[in-house]
Design an enzyme around this catalytic site. Sequence first.
Site, PDB file in Angstrom:
ATOM      1  N   ASP A  30       0.005   3.454 -12.555  1.00 46.68           N
ATOM      2  CA  ASP A  30       0.913   4.607 -12.605  1.00 46.68           C
ATOM      3  C   ASP A  30       2.351   4.277 -13.014  1.00 46.68           C
ATOM      4  O   ASP A  30       2.929   3.316 -12.498  1.00 46.68           O
ATOM      5  CB  ASP A  30       1.055   5.245 -11.224  1.00 46.68           C
ATOM      6  N   GLU A 194      -3.675  12.714  -5.888  1.00 41.16           N
ATOM      7  CA  GLU A 194      -2.709  11.616  -5.943  1.00 41.16           C
ATOM      8  C   GLU A 194      -1.515  12.030  -6.803  1.00 41.16           C
ATOM      9  O   GLU A 194      -1.605  12.955  -7.612  1.00 41.16           O
ATOM     10  CB  GLU A 194      -3.363  10.357  -6.551  1.00 41.16           C
TER      11      GLU A 194
HETATM   12  C1  FRU Z   1      -2.961   6.502  -8.487  1.00 41.89           C
HETATM   13  C2  FRU Z   1      -2.856   5.566  -7.292  1.00 41.89           C
HETATM   14  C3  FRU Z   1      -1.833   6.062  -6.313  1.00 41.89           C
HETATM   15  C4  FRU Z   1      -1.429   4.809  -5.599  1.00 41.89           C
HETATM   16  C5  FRU Z   1      -1.464   3.796  -6.714  1.00 41.89           C
HETATM   17  C6  FRU Z   1      -1.880   2.418  -6.273  1.00 41.89           C
HETATM   18  O1  FRU Z   1      -3.472   5.900  -9.628  1.00 41.89           O
HETATM   19  O2  FRU Z   1      -4.132   5.401  -6.698  1.00 41.89           O
HETATM   20  O3  FRU Z   1      -2.294   7.078  -5.473  1.00 41.89           O
HETATM   21  O4  FRU Z   1      -0.160   4.918  -5.008  1.00 41.89           O
HETATM   22  O5  FRU Z   1      -2.362   4.279  -7.688  1.00 41.89           O
HETATM   23  O6  FRU Z   1      -1.744   1.491  -7.313  1.00 41.89           O
END
Ligand code: FRU
Length: 468
Positions: A30, A194
């Site tokens: 992300d 998310e």
């Molecule tokens: C989304 C996610 C988030 C988390 C991060 C961990 O892709 O799963 O929810 O904070 O990636 O790398």
Amino acid sequence: MTSTTDSMTLYDEPYRPQFHYSPPSGWLNDPNGLVYYEGEYHLFYQYHPHSTVWGPMHWGHAVSPDLIHWETLPIALYPDDLGTMFSGCVVVDADNTSGLVPGGGLVALFSYHTQAQGAAYSTDRGRTWTKYEGNPIIPALRKDFRDPKVLWYAGQWVMVLSAGESVMFLKSPDLLHWEVTGEFNGGYEIGVWEVPDLFPLTIEGVTKWVLIISVNPTAPAGGSGTRYCIGRFDGRTFIDEYPDQLLWFDWGADDYAGTTFYNAPDGRCQFIAWMNNWAYAELIPTSVWRGATTIPRELRLVNTEAGVRLAQFPVDALNQLRVPLGKWEHFTLGETLSLDEQVRDLEVEFELRDAQIFGVELFATKMGGVQLTYDVNAQQLVLHRPSGDIRNFNPAVSAPLVAVDGRIRLRILVDRSSIEVFAHDGLLTMTSQVFPEVDAAHVRLFALDGTVHVLSLCAYQIQNIWRA
Ligand code: FRU
């Protein structure tokens, strides 16, 4: 500007994006902490420096003057005694409401892997960061409770964060003490929610609120994807204006965990996502890095017959890298037309005739390439992409697209391992990775069993951002 290329091969590996950001090495997921501050765009990102698969998360960091040319900086946030660094945001605390940044500075709000939330701050334009000594600032209230995104609204800080199959809203006077004000679920229980984002946009003088949610799995192309809602925000919670409609932000396979910039200039709404899919993210055939971001996009609202919708446009700065290859107008396409140069940006407007299927082949070779087709009967845009050995890699990604006045209008960005389609002035986007056998982005337009009229066709090369 300096780039991260220290040898001629770095940033020239097979499938390496030539005009999208990817880290020099290691794993990226992300985008985090997108913020514009003192003339710079900051892109932080979920980063595992020691491997090309997900692992203990750090915040990688890059800056850009224009959202297109990036300079990779040292890692911003490292794991600490409380845990590893999951996703989050950065805000400009200009009035030092937190008491952490006298004279004003940046404050990051992030999740620990434990699902508690923490803060960190910087008073040197994001170059160095200090963790807040009172961390964690919010305990884990749910099993999946993470990815804070904060905005300033009506004299207070507002946080949206994911909470299982819903999002929660919190408020704070100082970025450190938070109180829950509301929760939104909207009745859809489709996987884990998310990386939410909440922001206002104005259309014809009316302000609407947009809530973006990344969901995993159950996206239209399989695996993880992004949806959005349009409605109102009353300072405590979100009210969906189209509760019966499930709106997808992007119909491609690879547009996830995207958020908007805090403090974007000129009141713009600028957005970047991770161009990958949890269904196969760790299997894509790249080395020495894995993971890239989408082209930065500007978001606007548009009135349509079905209601207000988001439209997405590649940021204007990309146009400065365009090198025109040719423009063609008003011709009827019977079988094929080939463009031999490296086309990276293509604008084409078709007018339907009797061909039921027509489209564009990219990375064309005698063996066939990647095809983007329009199916007139099904009213579907379909991306046929070879799946190679990648498990769960959907080989035919499709999206509903109705011709407008008998016309289909597309802008297509083609990097070494991605295709981003902006149809009908950004009202429908389709972002997908591709791993073709060849690197050259040769293009072939074709019509099957009939003809299609091409009203206009513009082709461009895009200059390489790493070697300029
Ligand atoms: C989304 C996610 C988030 C988390 C991060 C961990 O892709 O799963 O929810 O904070 O990636 O790398």
